[in-house]
Design a protein around this motif. Sequence first.
Motif, PDB file in Angstrom:
ATOM      1  N   MET A  72      31.183  29.910  -2.209  1.00  0.00           N
ATOM      2  CA  MET A  72      30.469  28.906  -3.004  1.00  0.00           C
ATOM      3  C   MET A  72      29.425  29.562  -3.907  1.00  0.00           C
ATOM      4  N   THR A  73      29.282  29.030  -5.124  1.00  0.00           N
ATOM      5  CA  THR A  73      28.232  29.483  -6.033  1.00  0.00           C
ATOM      6  C   THR A  73      27.472  28.232  -6.501  1.00  0.00           C
ATOM      7  N   PRO A  74      26.304  28.421  -7.123  1.00  0.00           N
ATOM      8  CA  PRO A  74      25.560  27.237  -7.594  1.00  0.00           C
ATOM      9  C   PRO A  74      26.343  26.421  -8.629  1.00  0.00           C
ATOM     10  N   THR A  75      27.352  27.036  -9.258  1.00  0.00           N
ATOM     11  CA  THR A  75      28.119  26.311 -10.282  1.00  0.00           C
ATOM     12  C   THR A  75      29.455  25.791  -9.761  1.00  0.00           C
ATOM     13  N   THR A  76      29.664  25.877  -8.435  1.00  0.00           N
ATOM     14  CA  THR A  76      30.925  25.354  -7.878  1.00  0.00           C
ATOM     15  C   THR A  76      30.909  23.828  -7.939  1.00  0.00           C
ATOM     16  N   ARG A  77      31.925  23.270  -8.597  1.00  0.00           N
ATOM     17  CA  ARG A  77      31.993  21.819  -8.764  1.00  0.00           C
ATOM     18  C   ARG A  77      33.055  21.216  -7.837  1.00  0.00           C
ATOM     19  N   LEU A  78      34.182  21.942  -7.675  1.00  0.00           N
ATOM     20  CA  LEU A  78      35.263  21.448  -6.821  1.00  0.00           C
ATOM     21  C   LEU A  78      35.657  22.485  -5.779  1.00  0.00           C
ATOM     22  N   VAL A  79      35.898  22.008  -4.545  1.00  0.00           N
ATOM     23  CA  VAL A  79      36.553  22.825  -3.519  1.00  0.00           C
ATOM     24  C   VAL A  79      37.937  22.206  -3.355  1.00  0.00           C
ATOM     25  N   PHE A  80      38.972  23.041  -3.516  1.00  0.00           N
ATOM     26  CA  PHE A  80      40.333  22.522  -3.557  1.00  0.00           C
ATOM     27  C   PHE A  80      41.162  23.122  -2.429  1.00  0.00           C
ATOM     28  N   ILE A  81      41.801  22.257  -1.640  1.00  0.00           N
ATOM     29  CA  ILE A  81      42.702  22.743  -0.587  1.00  0.00           C
ATOM     30  C   ILE A  81      43.985  21.918  -0.546  1.00  0.00           C
ATOM     31  N   GLU A  82      44.992  22.537   0.080  1.00  0.00           N
ATOM     32  CA  GLU A  82      46.266  21.888   0.338  1.00  0.00           C
ATOM     33  C   GLU A  82      46.494  22.085   1.826  1.00  0.00           C
ATOM     34  N   THR A  83      46.666  21.021   2.576  1.00  0.00           N
ATOM     35  CA  THR A  83      46.864  21.200   4.010  1.00  0.00           C
ATOM     36  C   THR A  83      47.838  20.192   4.582  1.00  0.00           C
ATOM     37  N   PRO A  84      48.876  20.653   5.295  1.00  0.00           N
ATOM     38  CA  PRO A  84      49.270  22.044   5.529  1.00  0.00           C
ATOM     39  C   PRO A  84      49.738  22.693   4.228  1.00  0.00           C
TER      40      PRO A  84
END
Length: 396
Positions: free
Chosen positions: A150-162
């Motif tokens: 993570m950084t201060p400019t992170t806007r989205l965390v994206f995952i695919e599960t499974p």
Amino acid sequence: MSLADEHPDAAWSFDTLAVRAGHERSQFNEHSEALYLTSSFVFENAAQAAARFSGTEPGNVYARFSNPTVSTMQDRLAALEGAEACIATATGMAAILSTVMALMKSGEHIVSSRSIFGATQQLFGTILPRFGVDTRFVDQGTVEAFRAAMTPTTRLVFIETPSNPLTEVFDIAALAEVAHEGGALLVVDNCFCSPALQRPLTMGADLVIHSATKYLDGQGRVLGGAVCGAKALTEEVFKFLRTAGPTLSPFNAWVILKGLETLSVRMKAQSANALELAQWLEAQPGVTRVFYPGLASHPQHALAMRQQASGGAIVSFEVRGGREAAWRVVDNCRLLSITANLGDTKTTITHPASTTHGRISAEARTASGIGEGLLRIAVGLEAPADLKADLARGLG
Ligand SMILES: *Cc1c(COP(=O)(O)O)cnc(C)c1O
């Protein structure tokens, strides 16, 4: 306002919503949902046209913005995901692109798991950087690895599960916390499970992405996509969509809408078939490893069983003897379809190293665990005995 206030249907159970939610009858009182093949809508007079265009009066204007058949599909999928709203898109990739275009600007970052759909990886890795949006790919599935990225400019965390094809499972609730601590949103591509097996919004995710092309249609007929979540977010996606145009066609929406009616029974039956096949594969001497979240041998079996109703219908396995042995299994199939699509009632088989993951370097493939002996099966509705017999021919 609670979901139940906004959707009077919200008290219904999932299976009922899948068949009934969002349906509004026209003046003809049709029983099956109507298909409105029209690109534009007529106004009573000039004042109504002006009001509809400005948005002071709700209603359909032009099918790039909205269409009644598409709206019914959106409402039904929103109900199934437990979302306030849903915006349908032309494809799954259009859903991901529209989300990024709606919510991000140059200089902001995405933190994404490495094991994501190939085209998503291409979009994040090669196209978005040209517009000043960079992605940090996380190689390890741990919560700590995501937090560290993570950084201060992170806007989205994206995952695919499974994940595809190794069925790696990510902890949705924990990653929602990581995203929120960092002032970002958690976006989950819920393609492999569908809302019948997993509802990420109920675990803290902010947006759910779908390739409706897969299990939502369920019979391999049309392309489609969707973004589900809070209205404040989907409204932004809609603003991009109505201007830029990656809109779902009414015909495709209608096919997907009818697909949703059987989603629950299909997912149950296909998951049961997948579990039976995975257990059988584990016992085959030519198979060195089986990847399936429903098996006790899966490293994240406990997590998977916590956040999914079942293991799903994708099974991957490694055969002894590398590419030659894997291709022998594929080439001996008479029933399984040799195709990269998934989510169909017809079982499909893919050799990822030479197809879906063939364009990435051998080193990158090895690093992500996709060996030459790996095969992926998207299990359909055929009798498991027939599927086993088809695979046994090439495994023997
Ligand atoms: C297929 C797929 C997509 C892309 O969907 P399209 O409808 O082909 O654009 C995205 N994510 C996952 C997990 C997929 O399987």
